[in-house]
Design a protein around this motif. Structure first.
Motif, PDB file in Angstrom:
ATOM      1  N   GLN A 151     -65.401  36.619 -46.598  1.00 11.49           N
ATOM      2  CA  GLN A 151     -66.071  36.121 -45.410  1.00 11.49           C
ATOM      3  C   GLN A 151     -65.012  35.913 -44.341  1.00 11.49           C
ATOM      4  OE1 GLN A 151     -68.348  32.710 -46.533  1.00 11.49           O
ATOM      5  NE2 GLN A 151     -69.869  33.942 -47.560  1.00 11.49           N
ATOM      6  N   THR A 158     -63.724  34.616 -40.588  1.00  4.48           N
ATOM      7  CA  THR A 158     -63.997  33.547 -39.635  1.00  4.48           C
ATOM      8  C   THR A 158     -63.794  34.095 -38.234  1.00  4.48           C
ATOM      9  OG1 THR A 158     -63.241  31.890 -41.199  1.00  4.48           O
ATOM     10  CG2 THR A 158     -63.373  31.224 -38.913  1.00  4.48           C
ATOM     11  N   GLY A 197     -67.942  30.551 -36.175  1.00  5.07           N
ATOM     12  CA  GLY A 197     -68.227  30.355 -37.588  1.00  5.07           C
ATOM     13  C   GLY A 197     -67.869  31.518 -38.475  1.00  5.07           C
ATOM     14  N   VAL A 198     -68.310  31.417 -39.718  1.00  6.96           N
ATOM     15  CA  VAL A 198     -68.029  32.418 -40.735  1.00  6.96           C
ATOM     16  C   VAL A 198     -69.026  33.554 -40.596  1.00  6.96           C
ATOM     17  CG1 VAL A 198     -67.968  32.824 -43.227  1.00  6.96           C
ATOM     18  CG2 VAL A 198     -67.112  30.684 -42.302  1.00  6.96           C
ATOM     19  N   TYR A 251     -74.866  27.458 -47.027  1.00  3.47           N
ATOM     20  CA  TYR A 251     -74.577  27.984 -45.698  1.00  3.47           C
ATOM     21  C   TYR A 251     -74.936  29.458 -45.628  1.00  3.47           C
ATOM     22  CZ  TYR A 251     -71.988  29.393 -41.588  1.00  3.47           C
ATOM     23  OH  TYR A 251     -71.635  29.908 -40.377  1.00  3.47           O
ATOM     24  N   PRO A 280     -73.985  32.638 -43.469  1.00  2.00           N
ATOM     25  CA  PRO A 280     -73.142  33.189 -42.403  1.00  2.00           C
ATOM     26  C   PRO A 280     -73.864  34.261 -41.591  1.00  2.00           C
ATOM     27  CG  PRO A 280     -72.466  34.069 -44.518  1.00  2.00           C
ATOM     28  CD  PRO A 280     -73.509  33.032 -44.793  1.00  2.00           C
ATOM     29  N   ARG A 298     -78.880  36.358 -40.621  1.00  2.00           N
ATOM     30  CA  ARG A 298     -78.027  35.539 -41.473  1.00  2.00           C
ATOM     31  C   ARG A 298     -78.116  36.085 -42.887  1.00  2.00           C
ATOM     32  NH1 ARG A 298     -74.940  31.280 -39.196  1.00  2.00           N
ATOM     33  NH2 ARG A 298     -75.752  30.979 -37.117  1.00  2.00           N
ATOM     34  N   THR A 317     -75.505  33.785 -49.291  1.00  2.00           N
ATOM     35  CA  THR A 317     -74.267  34.089 -50.013  1.00  2.00           C
ATOM     36  C   THR A 317     -74.464  34.114 -51.523  1.00  2.00           C
ATOM     37  OG1 THR A 317     -73.644  31.758 -49.950  1.00  2.00           O
ATOM     38  CG2 THR A 317     -72.791  33.168 -48.192  1.00  2.00           C
TER      39      THR A 317
END
Length: 69
Positions: free
Chosen positions: A5, A7, A11-12, A39, A41, A53, A56
């Protein structure tokens, strides 16, 4: 399988190809239900945001509103 991931400002992020790898691995596990915890990402393809989005855990990719809050 290692998912990287990145950055970026804001954000990521996760590359679309990485999300596809997660989905493939999830299907190999029998494609169990996933409530998309944690979360999510931003998804990017060739340096451009897809607007989606990514979970994960299972690799599901969708509109931010499709994830539980």
């Amino acid at each position: 399988m290692d998912i990287i991931q990145y950055t970026r400002k804001g954000g990521v992020i996760m590359q679309m190809s990485e999300a596809a790898e997660l989905r493939k691995a999830w299907k190999e596990k029998g494609d169990p239900p996933c409530d998309h915890p944690g979360y999510h990402p931003k998804e990017y393809h060739l340096g451009t945001s897809t607007g989606d989005r990514v979970c994960t855990v299972c690799g599901y990719s969708g509109h931010p509103d499709s994830f539980k809050k």
